[in-house]
Design a protein around this motif. Structure first.
Motif, PDB file in Angstrom:
ATOM      1  N   SER A  30     -55.140  51.380 112.737  1.00 26.24           N
ATOM      2  CA  SER A  30     -54.641  52.756 112.744  1.00 26.24           C
ATOM      3  C   SER A  30     -53.123  52.722 112.574  1.00 26.24           C
ATOM      4  CB  SER A  30     -55.007  53.488 114.030  1.00 26.24           C
ATOM      5  OG  SER A  30     -54.372  52.900 115.155  1.00 26.24           O
ATOM      6  N   ASP A  53     -49.657  60.437 113.900  1.00 26.71           N
ATOM      7  CA  ASP A  53     -51.024  60.498 113.390  1.00 26.71           C
ATOM      8  C   ASP A  53     -51.676  61.858 113.638  1.00 26.71           C
ATOM      9  OD1 ASP A  53     -52.468  58.435 116.070  1.00 26.71           O
ATOM     10  OD2 ASP A  53     -51.149  60.183 116.096  1.00 26.71           O
ATOM     11  N   ARG A  71     -48.567  63.698 105.409  1.00 28.45           N
ATOM     12  CA  ARG A  71     -49.277  62.424 105.544  1.00 28.45           C
ATOM     13  C   ARG A  71     -50.736  62.626 105.197  1.00 28.45           C
ATOM     14  NH1 ARG A  71     -49.008  58.921 111.188  1.00 28.45           N
ATOM     15  NH2 ARG A  71     -50.843  57.633 110.806  1.00 28.45           N
ATOM     16  N   ASN A  73     -53.910  60.694 106.110  1.00 33.97           N
ATOM     17  CA  ASN A  73     -54.388  59.608 106.967  1.00 33.97           C
ATOM     18  C   ASN A  73     -55.491  58.788 106.294  1.00 33.97           C
ATOM     19  OD1 ASN A  73     -52.632  60.223 109.072  1.00 33.97           O
ATOM     20  ND2 ASN A  73     -54.076  61.634 110.027  1.00 33.97           N
ATOM     21  N   ASN A  76     -53.707  56.399 104.165  1.00 36.36           N
ATOM     22  CA  ASN A  76     -52.584  55.678 104.797  1.00 36.36           C
ATOM     23  C   ASN A  76     -51.299  55.864 104.011  1.00 36.36           C
ATOM     24  OD1 ASN A  76     -54.120  54.688 106.943  1.00 36.36           O
ATOM     25  ND2 ASN A  76     -54.710  52.853 105.817  1.00 36.36           N
TER      26      ASN A  76
END
Length: 121
Positions: A30, A53, A71, A73, A76
């Motif tokens: 993560s 995150d 972002r 996720n 990444n």
């Protein structure tokens, strides 16, 4: 290991826009936070913007209202949309990621190689 690959830098006139991207790959469980820092010639590296995150963001006062960090996720990947660029924004922009490589494992701090942003007056 983890690699951060930046793209999107370049030369732009004052008032213009650029979008930086940074993709992380490798041994990743993560990513706690990703961000952008910059270093101008003769100056120390400074924070531009970070994003956690869960989407919490933090910006340097000098870029608030002009830059937007986001972002993806699933990929990444972190982005930095830079609008209303000024000559003083000229710098080498570095991507940063705080990565957990295994469940319950420690956090590691990684840096990209940097992408040059040059703003002409």
């Amino acid at each position: 290991q983890v690699q951060l690959v930046e793209s999107g830098g370049g030369l732009v006139q004052a008032g213009g826009s650029l979008r930086l991207s940074c993709a992380a790959s490798g041994s990743i469980f993560s990513i706690e936070a990703m961000g952008w820092y910059r270093q101008a010639p003769g100056k120390q590296r400074e924070l531009v913007a970070t994003i956690t995150d869960n989407g919490s963001t933090n910006y340097a006062d000098s870029v608030k209202g002009r830059f937007t960090i986001s972002r993806d996720n699933a990929k990444n990947t972190v982005y930095l949309q830079m609008n209303s660029l000024k000559p003083e924004n000229t710098a080498l922009y570095y991507c940063n990621a705080i990565v957990i490589r295994a469940m319950g494992g420690p956090k590691y701090n990684y840096w990209g190689q940097g992408t040059q942003v040059t703003v002409s007056s």
